[in-house]
Design an enzyme around this catalytic site. Structure first.
Site, mmCIF file in Angstrom:
data_model
loop_
_atom_site.group_PDB
_atom_site.id
_atom_site.type_symbol
_atom_site.label_atom_id
_atom_site.label_comp_id
_atom_site.label_asym_id
_atom_site.label_seq_id
_atom_site.Cartn_x
_atom_site.Cartn_y
_atom_site.Cartn_z
ATOM 1 N N GLY A 51 0.745 -0.978 -0.143
ATOM 2 C CA GLY A 51 -0.252 -0.113 0.016
ATOM 3 C C GLY A 51 0.981 1.186 0.127
ATOM 4 O O GLY A 51 2.021 1.260 -0.374
ATOM 5 N N CYS A 52 0.285 2.388 0.351
ATOM 6 C CA CYS A 52 1.013 3.643 0.354
ATOM 7 C C CYS A 52 2.300 3.536 0.969
ATOM 8 O O CYS A 52 2.372 3.278 2.379
ATOM 9 C CB CYS A 52 0.109 4.647 1.229
ATOM 10 S SG CYS A 52 0.719 6.411 1.388
ATOM 11 N N PHE A 53 3.511 3.737 0.672
ATOM 12 C CA PHE A 53 4.719 3.577 1.213
ATOM 13 C C PHE A 53 4.980 4.607 2.378
ATOM 14 O O PHE A 53 6.019 4.333 3.170
ATOM 15 C CB PHE A 53 5.888 3.664 -0.116
ATOM 16 C CG PHE A 53 5.934 4.780 -0.809
ATOM 17 C CD1 PHE A 53 5.447 5.937 -0.478
ATOM 18 C CD2 PHE A 53 6.542 4.694 -2.162
ATOM 19 C CE1 PHE A 53 5.559 6.989 -1.335
ATOM 20 C CE2 PHE A 53 6.711 5.819 -2.867
ATOM 21 C CZ PHE A 53 6.121 6.975 -2.654
#
Length: 212
Positions: A51-53
């Site tokens: 997902g969003c890093f």
């Protein structure tokens, strides 16, 4: 490119051309001031996408034995892509995190435990409210040992899900590591620089059983 198209991986032939110049980043990690690029003797590297890093990187830099972390792009075709290009779905990359760790302090299997227990590995080309191929769940092993451990952990986590009454199939990609490209410096240690920033990751309440 429409949102629908961004749920399907681009082919290499259709991927953006990219560039030869890497993204400039700070020399030192903003949290622990370790090198962002060097790997000290005896340490190893792991790559995960979940997902969003921004939130993923913070999750791993907090672990004992992790020397440094970096946000970037992996699993795609476009060399040295920009964040905007990755978000277009036309590079093939996932938002990923590079983890340099000391295997004498933390084992790869422990990193895998953090990976599985802190996101939803069943969502395909999204994670929570973040939609697109760049948010897919992925493990990019660098060695045969990492590859074997990754596959074994996926089997154990799938069994643990079933035991908990969750019969959704895991969609996590496990593929040999392709080049990792650092994200722009503004994305490095983002939630340290922006403590109230967005973090959209979260587990499904299932624990990874220990390896035999």
């Amino acid at each position: 490119m429409s949102l629908f198209d961004k749920k399907h991986l681009v082919t290499q032939a259709d991927a953006l051309p990219g560039r030869n110049t890497p993204m400039p980043i700070a020399t030192l990690h903003a949290v622990n001031e370790h090198s962002m690029t060097n790997v000290p003797a005896g340490m190893e590297i792991a790559y995960f996408a979940m997902g969003c890093f921004w939130g993923v990187e913070r999750l791993f830099w907090q672990l004992p034995g992790v020397y440094s972390t970096a946000a970037g792009y992996a699993g795609g075709y476009t060399p040295n892509p920009t964040y905007r290009e990755v978000c277009s779905g036309q590079t093939g990359h996932a938002e990923a995190v590079r983890i340099v760790y000391d295997p004498a302090v933390i084992r790869y299997e422990q990193l895998l435990q953090t990976f599985w227990e802190n996101h939803d590995p069943t969502q395909g080309m999204q994670q929570g409210n973040d939609h697109g191929t760049q948010y897919r769940s992925a493990i990019y092993p660098l060695t045969p040992e990492q590859n074997a451990a990754a596959h074994a952990s996926r089997e154990r986590f799938q069994a643990a899900m079933a035991a908990a009454g969750d019969h959704r199939p895991i969609t996590t990609e496990i593929a040999h590591a392709t080049p990792f490209y650092y994200a722009e410096d503004e994305h490095q240690q983002y939630l340290h620089k922006n403590p109230y920033g967005y973090c959209g990751i979260g587990g499904i309440g299932v624990c990874l059983p220990p390896d035999a």
